[in-house]
Design an enzyme around this catalytic site. Structure first.
Site, PDB file in Angstrom:
ATOM      1  N   HIS A   1       2.751  -4.496   1.969  1.00  0.00           N
ATOM      2  CA  HIS A   1       3.554  -5.064   0.894  1.00  0.00           C
ATOM      3  C   HIS A   1       4.597  -6.055   1.426  1.00  0.00           C
ATOM      4  O   HIS A   1       4.802  -7.125   0.861  1.00  0.00           O
ATOM      5  CB  HIS A   1       4.238  -3.911   0.160  1.00  0.00           C
ATOM      6  CG  HIS A   1       5.020  -4.327  -1.042  1.00  0.00           C
ATOM      7  ND1 HIS A   1       4.430  -4.647  -2.230  1.00  0.00           N
ATOM      8  CD2 HIS A   1       6.348  -4.469  -1.227  1.00  0.00           C
ATOM      9  CE1 HIS A   1       5.356  -4.974  -3.103  1.00  0.00           C
ATOM     10  NE2 HIS A   1       6.523  -4.876  -2.525  1.00  0.00           N
TER      11      HIS A   1
ATOM     12  N   HIS B   1       3.303  -4.910  -9.712  1.00  0.00           N
ATOM     13  CA  HIS B   1       3.937  -3.596  -9.684  1.00  0.00           C
ATOM     14  C   HIS B   1       2.913  -2.591 -10.185  1.00  0.00           C
ATOM     15  O   HIS B   1       3.100  -1.927 -11.200  1.00  0.00           O
ATOM     16  CB  HIS B   1       5.222  -3.588 -10.515  1.00  0.00           C
ATOM     17  CG  HIS B   1       6.324  -2.825  -9.861  1.00  0.00           C
ATOM     18  ND1 HIS B   1       6.967  -1.780 -10.447  1.00  0.00           N
ATOM     19  CD2 HIS B   1       6.853  -2.933  -8.628  1.00  0.00           C
ATOM     20  CE1 HIS B   1       7.869  -1.299  -9.619  1.00  0.00           C
ATOM     21  NE2 HIS B   1       7.813  -1.971  -8.507  1.00  0.00           N
TER      22      HIS B   1
END
Lengths: 199, 779, 280
Positions: free
Chosen positions: B51, B102
């Site tokens: 990430h 998300h």
């Protein structure tokens, strides 16, 4: 006899925090508001003439194993089947409560239809919703001084008095000590009484 | 750790609750030249998560994606990209754009997950000094009618709630987005969010310690929510495969608070204004993945200086958090600011007194928590002792994995489509399928009007259009696209088509495409086939972006200015999502007043088609509706032909030659025509008639292909007076344009073949099916 | 020039476009924070509580904000005859503070309950139509609106249903003409069902005033319908026609939209007063 589900946030309940802060300001110096908690109450009412045990099994599964009512990542709950709930509902240790309901019919027809679609079950007549505020207060004498604190924090009268209940939209039941479930059921099922500010 | 073998390293890492691989742990030891402290190990673990580090993807992205063009002021690298908008009243304006995913949090706690997504992307744009003027979301959900339909529907409802509850309360208009349903998202939904900001050139704030910090003392101010343990390990969570039990994920739940965020944004605005007036240069960054450690080290490294962060001075929700939690937790609603020490008290006063943060949220405040160093050392202190001590470039150096790519084996010959006998029944069915039904029930939760900048809003046209600068003609347009079935069928060409669609959507409202952002959502990159999809998708994205600039391959590209890669999108069953690149297109208008919608406007006007229908129905909505399959071949794409078509359409809309313009996408010509007819029906009760006999190349193709081929193209509504000019423009551009139908006095929708009506339905009936299909999921 | 305060309570989010709306009709607007000194409020001729989510609508929309000292100060100014416009969340604050309808000063006589419509719960954002009725608020907030004229404006609220449990309050609101704006059909008839009646409010009330007419609690957002460009292109009716005809003509699109009538009315009412004040 109905089944009952009580759920509350286990992540920070920002509404409860704001209510706590605002309540403290309203109470003034002689009274203390130590804690405030908020719960959502669902009452599962059987169809006329029926019993809750017909649907409680499936309903309990839906509560425990789906996120339909409760997301375990953020909420905790108590599911009280009709046989388990006992005769009385007791406030948490040291607290008193305000149960509030909409003045409209408390049945949530949309929620019922959605539940029947997502978790088909039989014998459920209505889902009724209400909110519970639990308060831990202390008055000048050291006791909770429920009367005075309820007047200051409960039903709204003017911009200085009352907070948690607007009587034009909601009606309230003060829970001081144990209350019989039958009384709670009647409060949720019967039409809200007309309101007139007496002052 | 030093000297340990793979097995004992693995055990040590697991014991510490980290996710580093043994190889990565060795690299950390090599960089530090000693055993790490717990805080350091946690920082590396976070910073080297997929990430934060883009460790698998960065080299692929760098190799293939164009990131520069004359419109670009700032490309990828900071929290958001910045693009030129234009000049009004002597002031130069720019647009700021960021794009994130998300996904995992939204699967686990849909409301908070989606809300936090909006909250995070808004911070990315705000920290460049911009006012956030819009958000857009691309949502991918599982099959609402499939085996896991009940869970899928819960997630849809929760995600929509999270988006409106956060965005509406924050006061940022929703510019729409798109929604796609497919069974492969059953266990892993996608919530991609885009935020758009407006900033004056002279007010852009960078996410770095400024040069001035070499000449006078600078301090680090942390502002916002008190740090707590929420979201600790969040970046690593985002980079892990979702496990079946949602119970196990609860420690990662981030608690979003748009109310505190709104007050913070107001306070930031006041502080940045004041700093600007005082002529003080500051650095500003949001706190997202990796928390304080990531934000402070990146601020320092970007300025080429070091920093001391005193963890004891970080306002915390309670006492006694371990240092690694304070350093790396992803508590929401926080920003970091680097300012000269001499103005620090004044800045604190703005936040803590003027905007009274501590009264707005329990424990919220601004505090000085660190100091910029003149060397490049990065330290974190607890109780006066260093718990992290390293050259800053070691912390931010990152890591790289070169993953192998392998093409997927080709499937067998696709099953042929059965012939359609009842086109009316088919159309009635299609307009009510989840992928083609009206998004209105969802959009009605979204505040599109707040800030008052809207010109064309979500659902009215192919892109949203705003007038961002009050009183100015300058406009901007935003769209987001991504057809996962196409990309699954062909990662390279499917992704190239996504770019084309984004550009078509922009020009359809009269906007000049100026930039793209991408969010690349894929499965596990350690699987060579998944990584093969990724590589080919990125190449398709890059090639399309280069080929489709206004001047073609020799000229400037439509640059990719911001983006995100999200890997490990798969459920516990091990089935990964469809390869899902999602592309946002940003356009600008010199004069927003030309912008128009796709809805029919007038009785007696002509419908023109540009874009030949192709006999390729692979991965189409029709194929899915008839066979439940999404395999087969997708339509051909000729970059040069598409480029000419796109810019001819732009000129037509700009010059007011088209009353309406709508891109042909999912559902093909029939659905595009229906969508145009809906708007005309709603406003004026008019209808549409299209004889399809003349459409298609080669001429002999089936009515199914003519109607439902999703080959790229446009439908235009053109008035009789402007028809000659319109057709001349297309002829001059060397682009096909064929008159295919006309508007009707009466509210009917007719598709004729050789004079025989295939479909002749009243629009009211169709509109109702279309409008109500998604309602039960969200209402 | 008359001065209007746009009250910035934490969580409010429409203060900038509301200030622009006031400026567009020739008023001077300043955004005033909730915690500015008490003395600040008397310096203004009018007050606007803009939309948003004051205190995140926690407990109930408007419930916490209604207790702010700033709201008390504004109530005192209103008692001196100065106008107060509460838009959406601002309307919720005025109702919770007992300023509307205010038959017995300070007493809360109304609520803005959660929207109720068949098959549509919760928050709702859409364009609706309202019409101005006769009543004491007309000279303040609806001068220039023709009787029965349908005015398109957007709404964005979850708790917008005016309701009272006191039959006497309801009767007086009706007989005194305190429902200044009612939800209507695109043709201007009173709205009878969803979506024209978006929330089930008593008397189809979209905006309710106090008896003097100088305080209006208005659920729709007129500041979001200030320019013609804000009207949806595909809206039915006259305003839709105007909007479609103006595509390509920047000057027309930047011209007045349907919601401006509320602000123009306020400005017109304030003009002579401010002039008198200036002479004194």
């Amino acid at each position: 006899m109905s089944a009952v589900l009580l759920s509350r946030l286990k992540i920070t309940d920002l509404t409860a925090w704001t209510a706590l802060e605002t309540g403290r300001r309203l109470l003034g110096r002689d009274h203390t508001l130590d804690r405030l908690a908020r719960e959502q109450l669902f009452l599962f009412e059987p169809e006329a003439g029926g019993n809750a045990d017909v649907f409680e099994g499936v309903l309990g599964e839906a509560v425990r194993h789906s996120n339909f009512f409760v997301n375990p990542n953020k909420e905790s709950y108590r599911f009280l089947a009709s046989s388990e709930r006992g005769a009385e509902w007791r406030p948490p240790e040291g607290a008193w409560g305000i149960l509030t309901r909409s003045r409209d019919d408390t049945r949530d027809e949309g929620l019922l239809q959605r539940l029947l679609r997502e978790h088909p079950l039989r014998g459920l007549g209505a889902i009724r919703k209400a909110r519970v505020w639990w308060l831990w207060t202390r008055g000048p004498g050291g006791g909770p001084d429920v009367g005075r604190c309820y007047a200051m924090l409960g039903v709204l009268r003017d911009s200085r008095t009352g907070l948690l209940v607007n009587p034009h939209g909601e009606s309230a039941l003060l829970i001081e000590g144990a209350v019989r479930w039958e009384k709670v059921e009647r409060f949720l099922i019967e039409p809200a009484p007309a309101f007139r500010d007496a002052a | 750790m030093s000297g340990a073998d793979d097995r004992s390293l693995k055990a040590l890492i697991a014991e510490a609750g980290l996710r580093l691989t043994p190889g990565e742990a060795r690299r950390m030891l090599e960089l530090l030249r000693r055993d790490p402290t717990r805080v350091e190990a946690t920082i590396f673990d976070t910073m080297w998560s997929e990430h934060c580090s883009y460790k698998s993807s960065r080299w692929v992205l760098k190799q293939y994606l164009p990131t520069e063009s004359p419109w670009v002021i700032l490309g990828p690298g900071e929290d958001a990209g910045i693009v030129r908008l234009g000049t009004h009243d002597g002031v130069e304006y720019a647009l700021v754009i960021a794009h994130e995913s998300h996904n995992h949090p939204s699967q686990v706690v849909p409301v908070e997950g989606a809300a936090t997504g909006i909250g995070g992307i808004v911070r990315d744009v705000a920290c460049m000094g911009a006012e956030v003027v819009g958000v857009m979301d691309a949502l991918r959900f599982g099959d609402p009618d499939g085996a896991r339909g009940s869970t899928v529907r819960e997630i849809v409802r929760g995600v929509v709630d999270g988006i409106w509850q956060y965005g509406d309360a924050l006061g940022v208009p929703n510019l729409g987005g798109d929604v796609f349903f497919s069974p492969r998202y059953d266990e892993n939904c996608l919530v991609n969010v885009v935020a758009l900001g407006l900033v004056r050139f002279d007010r852009i704030v960078r996410s770095r310690v400024p040069e001035e910090a070499r000449r006078e003392p600078y301090v680090l101010i942390l502002v916002g929510k008190p740090t707590d343990e929420t979201g600790f390990g969040g970046a690593a969570f985002a980079s892990a495969v979702l496990e079946e039990s949602a119970e196990g994920q609860r420690g990662h739940v981030q608690v979003p608070d748009p109310f505190l965020k709104r007050v913070l944004l107001e306070a930031n605005r006041a502080v940045l204004d004041w700093l600007h007036r005082e002529g003080v240069v500051a650095g500003f960054k949001d706190l997202g993945a990796g928390g304080i450690a990531c934000a402070s080290s990146e601020l320092a490294a970007a300025g080429g200086l070091g920093m001391d962060v005193d963890l004891d001075r970080v306002p915390a929700a309670r006492e006694g958090y371990p240092s690694e939690v304070i350093a790396c937790s992803e508590t929401q609603e926080r920003f970091a600011l680097v300012v000269p020490e001499r103005v620090a008290d004044r800045v604190l006063q703005w936040y803590n007194v003027t905007f009274a943060l501590p009264e707005v949220y329990d424990g919220a405040r601004a505090a000085v928590v660190g100091r910029v160093r003149s060397d490049s050392r990065y330290r974190m202190l607890r109780g006066g002792l260093p718990v992290c001590d390293s050259p800053v470039e070691v912390i931010t150096a990152g890591i790289e994995h070169r993953r192998p790519e392998r093409p997927r084996p080709r499937g067998g010959a696709p099953e042929p489509l059965p012939p359609v006998h009842d086109h009316e029944a088919l159309l009635r069915k299609l307009v009510g399928t989840p992928n083609l039904a009206s998004r209105e029930p969802i959009v009605r939760f979204y505040d599109t009007e707040v800030q008052g900048r809207m010109v064309i809003r979500a659902g009215e046209a192919d892109a949203s259009v705003m007038a961002p600068v009050p009183g100015s003609k300058l406009g901007c347009a935003l769209t987001v696209d991504g057809n996962p079935w196409w990309v699954a069928a062909d990662p390279y060409w499917g992704t190239a088509h996504v770019v084309c669609e984004a550009l078509r959507n922009l020009v359809a409202v009269g906007a000049q495409p100026v930039a793209l952002t991408d969010c690349l959502n894929f499965g596990n990159p350690e699987d060579p086939e998944v990584f093969g999809d990724f590589g080919r998708s990125v190449r398709g994205l890059g090639d399309a972006a280069r080929a489709l600039g206004p001047d073609g391959p020799g000229g400037p590209p439509i640059a990719i200015v911001s983006g995100n890669v999200s890997f490990y999108n798969e459920g516990s069953s091990g089935r990964s999502i469809e390869p899902s690149p999602i592309v946002a297109g940003l356009g600008v208008l010199d004069d927003w007043s030309v912008a128009t919608t796709g809805a029919l406007k007038r009785r007696g006007s002509v419908i023109v088609l540009s874009g030949a229908r192709q006999d390729r129905l692979g991965a189409s909505q029709l194929r899915h509706a008839l066979l439940g399959k999404t395999d087969g071949s997708i339509p051909d794409l000729d970059f040069e032909r598409e480029r000419r078509r796109i810019y001819a359409a732009l000129e037509a809309v700009r010059r007011g030659l088209a009353l309406a313009c709508h891109d042909i996408a999912e559902g093909g010509l029939a659905i595009a025509a229906f969508e145009m007819a809906l708007g005309g029906y709603a406003s004026q009760g008019i209808g549409l008639q299209i004889p399809i006999s003349g459409i298609g190349d080669p001429p002999g193709m089936s009515s199914e292909a003519r109607l439902y081929s999703e080959a790229p193209g446009f439908l235009f509504e053109v008035s009789k007076e402007k028809l000659t000019d319109f057709l001349a423009l297309f002829e001059r551009s060397g682009v096909d344009a064929t008159m295919v139908g006309r508007t009707l006095e009466e509210p009917r929708f007719r598709l004729l073949d050789g004079g025989r009506p295939l479909v002749d339905l009243d629009l009211e009936t169709l509109a109702r099916i279309h409008a109500e299909a998604l309602a039960p999921m969200v209402e | 020039m008359a001065r209007a305060a746009v009250v910035q309570i934490p969580g409010v989010n429409c203060e900038y476009e509301t200030a622009r709306a006031l400026e567009a009709v020739g008023l001077e607007a300043r955004i005033v924070r909730w915690n500015e000194p008490d003395s600040v409020w008397s310096g203004f001729d009018a007050f606007v509580l803009p939309g948003g989510f004051a205190f995140q609508d926690r407990i109930r929309a408007g419930a916490v904000a209604a207790k702010l000292n700033a709201v008390d100060r504004i109530a005192s100014e209103a008692a001196r005859g100065k106008p107060v416009l509460g838009i959406c969340n601002g309307a919720q604050v005025l109702v919770e503070a007992g300023l509307v309808p205010g038959f017995r000063p300070g007493h809360v006589e109304l609520t803005l309950a959660p929207n109720r419509a068949p098959r549509r719960e919760g928050y709702l954002c859409r364009w609706v139509w309202v019409r101005a009725e006769e009543g004491p608020g007309r000279e303040w907030f609806a001068r220039g609106a023709r009787p029965g004229e349908p005015i398109p404006v957007p709404i964005a609220h979850g708790e917008g249903r005016f309701q009272t449990a006191d039959p006497e309050v309801r009767r007086r609101i009706q007989t005194d003409g305190l429902v200044l704006f009612r939800y209507a059909t695109p043709a201007g008839a009173p709205a009878e069902e969803y979506p024209f009646d978006p929330n089930g409010a008593m008397l189809q009330a979209a905006g309710v005033t106090n008896a003097a007419g100088n305080i209006l609690a208005f659920m729709p957002h007129p500041e979001r319908a200030l320019w013609l460009r804000q009207v949806p292109i595909d809206m039915a009716g006259d305003w839709g026609e105007r909007r479609r005809a103006a595509v390509g003509t920047w000057g027309s699109l930047e011209g007045p939209g349907p919601g401006r009538v509320v602000f123009e009315s306020l400005a017109a009412r304030l003009r002579p007063r401010a002039a008198i004040g200036a002479r004194a």
